[in-house]
Design a protein around this motif. Structure first.
Motif, PDB file in Angstrom:
ATOM      1  N   GLU A   1      46.422  37.860  35.554  1.00 35.01           N
ATOM      2  CA  GLU A   1      45.840  39.181  35.356  1.00 35.01           C
ATOM      3  C   GLU A   1      46.690  40.103  34.483  1.00 35.01           C
ATOM      4  O   GLU A   1      46.146  41.002  33.846  1.00 35.01           O
ATOM      5  CB  GLU A   1      45.513  39.860  36.682  1.00 35.01           C
TER       6      GLU A   1
ATOM      7  N   THR B   1      42.812  35.124  38.161  1.00 36.60           N
ATOM      8  CA  THR B   1      43.551  36.310  38.619  1.00 36.60           C
ATOM      9  C   THR B   1      45.061  36.111  38.569  1.00 36.60           C
ATOM     10  O   THR B   1      45.804  37.085  38.503  1.00 36.60           O
ATOM     11  CB  THR B   1      43.167  36.719  40.064  1.00 36.60           C
TER      12      THR B   1
ATOM     13  N   THR C   1      41.492  41.252  37.521  1.00 42.81           N
ATOM     14  CA  THR C   1      41.855  41.225  38.933  1.00 42.81           C
ATOM     15  C   THR C   1      40.668  40.680  39.724  1.00 42.81           C
ATOM     16  O   THR C   1      39.561  40.524  39.184  1.00 42.81           O
ATOM     17  CB  THR C   1      42.178  42.644  39.426  1.00 42.81           C
TER      18      THR C   1
END
Length: 91
Positions: free
Chosen positions: A40, A37, A46
């Motif tokens: 991202e 993440t 995410t």
């Protein structure tokens, strides 16, 4: 649970019920997914997206019929999302 502290405490209690080897594996996986993440903006992954992908795999109950499994997907996503976002506090 709506209170964030009570929610974290419930997660901690649930994690203590896991066998040690399962807990360590989950800890390692969540730490890795948290690192995913952090990129991202490049990979579009995410914590929510990872929860969608990994939730059904990690949280599916054995011998569960398809309709019940489909109903649980939202909760599975939310659990995996919290495990990723709060990995440092939970493990």
């Amino acid at each position: 649970l709506t209170d964030p502290e009570k929610k974290l405490e419930a997660f901690r209690e649930a994690l203590t019920l896991l066998p040690p080897s399962h807990k360590e594996t989950l800890k390692y996986l969540m730490a890795h997914l948290k690192r995913v993440t952090q990129n991202e903006k490049f990979n579009l992954m995410t914590a929510e997206n990872l929860g969608i992908v990994f939730g059904p795999t990690l949280m599916r109950a054995p011998n569960q019929d398809a309709m019940a499994a489909l109903n649980d997907i939202r909760y599975q996503r939310q659990v995996v999302e919290v495990l990723i976002k709060k990995e440092d506090l939970l493990f």
